[in-house]
Design a protein around this motif. Structure first.
Motif, PDB file in Angstrom:
ATOM      1  N   ALA A 278       0.863  -1.176   0.000  1.00 13.78           N
ATOM      2  CA  ALA A 278       0.000   0.000   0.000  1.00 13.78           C
ATOM      3  C   ALA A 278       0.900   1.227   0.000  1.00 13.78           C
ATOM      4  O   ALA A 278       1.860   1.293   0.779  1.00 13.78           O
ATOM      5  CB  ALA A 278      -0.923   0.005   1.215  1.00 13.78           C
ATOM      6  N   VAL A 279       0.631   2.166  -0.884  1.00 13.28           N
ATOM      7  CA  VAL A 279       1.465   3.363  -1.001  1.00 13.28           C
ATOM      8  C   VAL A 279       0.576   4.601  -1.000  1.00 13.28           C
ATOM      9  O   VAL A 279      -0.619   4.536  -1.275  1.00 13.28           O
ATOM     10  CB  VAL A 279       2.320   3.339  -2.293  1.00 13.28           C
ATOM     11  CG1 VAL A 279       3.266   2.150  -2.296  1.00 13.28           C
ATOM     12  CG2 VAL A 279       1.439   3.325  -3.538  1.00 13.28           C
ATOM     13  N   ASP A 280       1.201   5.731  -0.685  1.00 13.32           N
ATOM     14  CA  ASP A 280       0.537   7.030  -0.756  1.00 13.32           C
ATOM     15  C   ASP A 280       1.197   7.865  -1.842  1.00 13.32           C
ATOM     16  O   ASP A 280       2.426   7.989  -1.857  1.00 13.32           O
ATOM     17  CB  ASP A 280       0.651   7.778   0.573  1.00 13.32           C
ATOM     18  CG  ASP A 280      -0.110   7.093   1.689  1.00 13.32           C
ATOM     19  OD1 ASP A 280      -1.282   6.751   1.473  1.00 13.32           O
ATOM     20  OD2 ASP A 280       0.471   6.896   2.775  1.00 13.32           O
TER      21      ASP A 280
ATOM     22  N   ARG B   8       1.875  11.374  -2.546  1.00 10.40           N
ATOM     23  CA  ARG B   8       1.897  12.600  -1.754  1.00 10.40           C
ATOM     24  C   ARG B   8       2.001  13.800  -2.687  1.00 10.40           C
ATOM     25  O   ARG B   8       2.940  13.920  -3.468  1.00 10.40           O
ATOM     26  CB  ARG B   8       3.065  12.572  -0.778  1.00 10.40           C
ATOM     27  CG  ARG B   8       3.108  13.741   0.203  1.00 10.40           C
ATOM     28  CD  ARG B   8       4.207  13.534   1.226  1.00 10.40           C
ATOM     29  NE  ARG B   8       3.958  12.325   2.016  1.00 10.40           N
ATOM     30  CZ  ARG B   8       4.889  11.711   2.732  1.00 10.40           C
ATOM     31  NH1 ARG B   8       6.120  12.158   2.741  1.00 10.40           N
ATOM     32  NH2 ARG B   8       4.574  10.627   3.438  1.00 10.40           N
TER      33      ARG B   8
ATOM     34  N   THR C 284      -8.226   1.764  -4.512  1.00 16.34           N
ATOM     35  CA  THR C 284      -8.028   3.087  -3.908  1.00 16.34           C
ATOM     36  C   THR C 284      -8.727   3.138  -2.558  1.00 16.34           C
ATOM     37  O   THR C 284      -9.787   2.532  -2.367  1.00 16.34           O
ATOM     38  CB  THR C 284      -8.582   4.211  -4.807  1.00 16.34           C
ATOM     39  OG1 THR C 284      -9.985   3.998  -5.023  1.00 16.34           O
ATOM     40  CG2 THR C 284      -7.858   4.232  -6.139  1.00 16.34           C
TER      41      THR C 284
ATOM     42  N   GLU D 186      -2.481  13.229   0.639  1.00 18.53           N
ATOM     43  CA  GLU D 186      -1.992  11.898   0.290  1.00 18.53           C
ATOM     44  C   GLU D 186      -3.142  11.044  -0.238  1.00 18.53           C
ATOM     45  O   GLU D 186      -4.228  11.024   0.352  1.00 18.53           O
ATOM     46  CB  GLU D 186      -1.350  11.228   1.502  1.00 18.53           C
ATOM     47  CG  GLU D 186      -0.055  11.911   1.934  1.00 18.53           C
ATOM     48  CD  GLU D 186       0.616  11.218   3.100  1.00 18.53           C
ATOM     49  OE1 GLU D 186       1.866  11.300   3.179  1.00 18.53           O
ATOM     50  OE2 GLU D 186      -0.100  10.610   3.924  1.00 18.53           O
TER      51      GLU D 186
ATOM     52  N   ARG E  35      -4.098   7.229  -1.155  1.00 18.87           N
ATOM     53  CA  ARG E  35      -3.616   5.882  -0.821  1.00 18.87           C
ATOM     54  C   ARG E  35      -4.163   4.831  -1.786  1.00 18.87           C
ATOM     55  O   ARG E  35      -5.356   4.836  -2.126  1.00 18.87           O
ATOM     56  CB  ARG E  35      -3.993   5.534   0.616  1.00 18.87           C
ATOM     57  CG  ARG E  35      -3.282   4.300   1.167  1.00 18.87           C
ATOM     58  CD  ARG E  35      -3.398   4.272   2.669  1.00 18.87           C
ATOM     59  NE  ARG E  35      -2.721   3.151   3.298  1.00 18.87           N
ATOM     60  CZ  ARG E  35      -1.413   3.101   3.527  1.00 18.87           C
ATOM     61  NH1 ARG E  35      -0.649   4.116   3.172  1.00 18.87           N
ATOM     62  NH2 ARG E  35      -0.858   2.045   4.113  1.00 18.87           N
TER      63      ARG E  35
ATOM     64  N   SER F 208      -3.637   0.435  -2.863  1.00 16.15           N
ATOM     65  CA  SER F 208      -2.994  -0.865  -2.692  1.00 16.15           C
ATOM     66  C   SER F 208      -2.699  -1.427  -4.088  1.00 16.15           C
ATOM     67  O   SER F 208      -3.503  -1.278  -5.009  1.00 16.15           O
ATOM     68  CB  SER F 208      -3.891  -1.825  -1.900  1.00 16.15           C
ATOM     69  OG  SER F 208      -5.017  -2.225  -2.667  1.00 16.15           O
TER      70      SER F 208
ATOM     71  N   ASP G  88      -0.203  -5.926   5.377  1.00 15.15           N
ATOM     72  CA  ASP G  88      -0.798  -4.616   5.564  1.00 15.15           C
ATOM     73  C   ASP G  88      -0.105  -3.883   6.696  1.00 15.15           C
ATOM     74  O   ASP G  88       0.180  -2.691   6.622  1.00 15.15           O
ATOM     75  CB  ASP G  88      -2.295  -4.776   5.887  1.00 15.15           C
ATOM     76  CG  ASP G  88      -3.019  -3.450   5.856  1.00 15.15           C
ATOM     77  OD1 ASP G  88      -2.545  -2.547   5.156  1.00 15.15           O
ATOM     78  OD2 ASP G  88      -4.053  -3.324   6.531  1.00 15.15           O
TER      79      ASP G  88
ATOM     80  N   GLY H 121       1.964  -0.374   6.571  1.00 17.25           N
ATOM     81  CA  GLY H 121       1.727   0.757   7.463  1.00 17.25           C
ATOM     82  C   GLY H 121       2.989   1.167   8.187  1.00 17.25           C
ATOM     83  O   GLY H 121       3.271   2.351   8.357  1.00 17.25           O
TER      84      GLY H 121
ATOM     85  N   GLY I 248       5.100   3.123   5.893  1.00 16.64           N
ATOM     86  CA  GLY I 248       4.620   4.490   5.758  1.00 16.64           C
ATOM     87  C   GLY I 248       5.022   5.327   6.949  1.00 16.64           C
ATOM     88  O   GLY I 248       5.413   6.478   6.818  1.00 16.64           O
TER      89      GLY I 248
END
Length: 250
Positions: free
Chosen positions: A45-47, A49, A77, A127, A129, A131, A203, A207, A210
Motif C-alpha cells: 500500500a502506497v501514498d 503525496r 483506492t 496523500e 492511498r 494498494s 498490511d 503501514g 509508511g
C-alpha cells in the motif's frame, strides 16, 4: 563603534541559516510515492503525496498513470473524503497470469478529482492511498507518471524519469523502487480472492513502512533545524568572543 563588527557577524550567521533552510525546503516539494520501496512479487500500500507548489492557486485534480509494461492485476483506492477516484483499464498486449488465472486487462490510470469545496490549498499537501499488486519480480522499479491540475488551469507534468549519474530532473515522476525478497516467504501470495491484496501481516508492514517514511521526513526536518541552530550558536559565540576581546583591549 565596536558594535559594527558584531552586527556584521550576526548578519553573516543569519544569512547562512537562511541559505540552509532554502536548500532544505525544495527537496520535498515533488509529487512522490511513499514509502519509496517495496518487495518484488508482493503486495503493498502506497501514498501518492501531492504538495501544492502554487502560491496563487489550488490543486483540484491528480492523475496517476500506471505502467503497462509491468501491469498490476490488483489496484484498489482508499476512499478519501472530498475526492472522487476513477480508474481506467487498458487491454494488455499479452495476458498475465495471477494466481493461475489469465488477466487480459489492467488499471492504466487513476484520477482523483476534488468535489465542490475541496482543494489542496497553497502551503498544504494531500496523500492519496492505493494498494497494488502483485508487484513484478523482474523489475527494479515502477514509474508512475503523474499530472497535477490547479484551479487556474495550470497543469504540472511529473513525468521525467531520473537517469543514473545525472542530476534529478525538474519534474521527476514518482518512482517505487523494488527490492528482492529477503527470503523465500517474502512476497508470498495473498488471499486467493485477490481483493485489496494484502494479508494482515503485509498490511501492517506497509503501514510500518509508511510510518518510517514519515519519521524519516521528520528526522530530515529536525536535522536541518539542528544545523541552523548550530550555525546560529557558533555565530553568536563568535560575536561574544569579539565583544569580550574588544572590552579587554579597552
Amino acid at each position: 563603534m565596536r558594535s559594527t563588527p558584531a552586527r556584521r557577524s550576526a548578519g553573516v550567521v543569519l544569512a547562512a541559516a537562511a541559505c540552509v533552510l532554502a536548500l532544505a525546503g525544495p527537496a520535498s516539494a515533488h509529487v512522490t510515492v511513499n514509502p519509496g520501496t517495496a518487495q518484488q512479487g508482493g503486495y503493498t500500500a502506497v501514498d501518492f503525496r501531492v504538495p501544492n507548489e502554487n502560491d496563487a492557486a489550488n490543486t483540484v485534480k491528480l492523475e496517476v498513470n500506471l505502467p503497462l509494461d509491468h501491469p498490476l492485476a490488483s489496484v484498489r483506492t482508499l476512499p478519501l473524503p472530498g475526492w472522487t477516484a476513477t480508474m481506467e483499464k487498458s487491454k494488455l498486449d499479452k495476458p498475465i497470469k495471477v494466481h493461475g488465472a489469465d488477466v487480459a486487462e489492467a488499471v492504466s490510470k487513476i484520477t482523483w478529482t476534488a468535489d465542490a469545496g475541496t482543494r489542496i490549498a497553497p502551503g498544504q499537501f494531500q496523500e492519496f492511498r492505493v494498494s497494488l499488486g502483485p508487484l513484478p519480480a523482474d523489475a527494479d522499479k515502477l514509474v508512475f507518471k503523474a499530472l497535477q491540475t490547479y484551479d487556474n488551469g495550470d497543469v504540472v507534468r511529473w513525468i521525467d524519469e531520473a537517469k543514473d549519474g545525472q542530476p534529478e530532473p525538474a519534474k521527476p515522476a514518482p518512482t517505487l523502487v523494488l527490492t528482492k525478497a529477503a527470503d523465500a516467504t517474502a512476497g508470498a501470495s495473498p488471499a486467493a480472492d485477490g481483493h485489496a491484496g494484502m494479508t494482515a501481516s503485509q498490511d501492517g508492514a506497509a503501514g510500518a513502512a509508511g510510518a518510517a517514511s514519515g519519521s524519516d521526513s521528520t528526522a530530515r526536518v529536525l536535522g536541518v533545524v539542528g544545523i541552523v541552530v548550530g550555525v546560529v550558536g557558533a555565530g553568536l559565540g563568535f560575536v561574544g568572543l569579539r565583544r569580550k576581546s574588544g572590552t579587554t583591549a579597552s
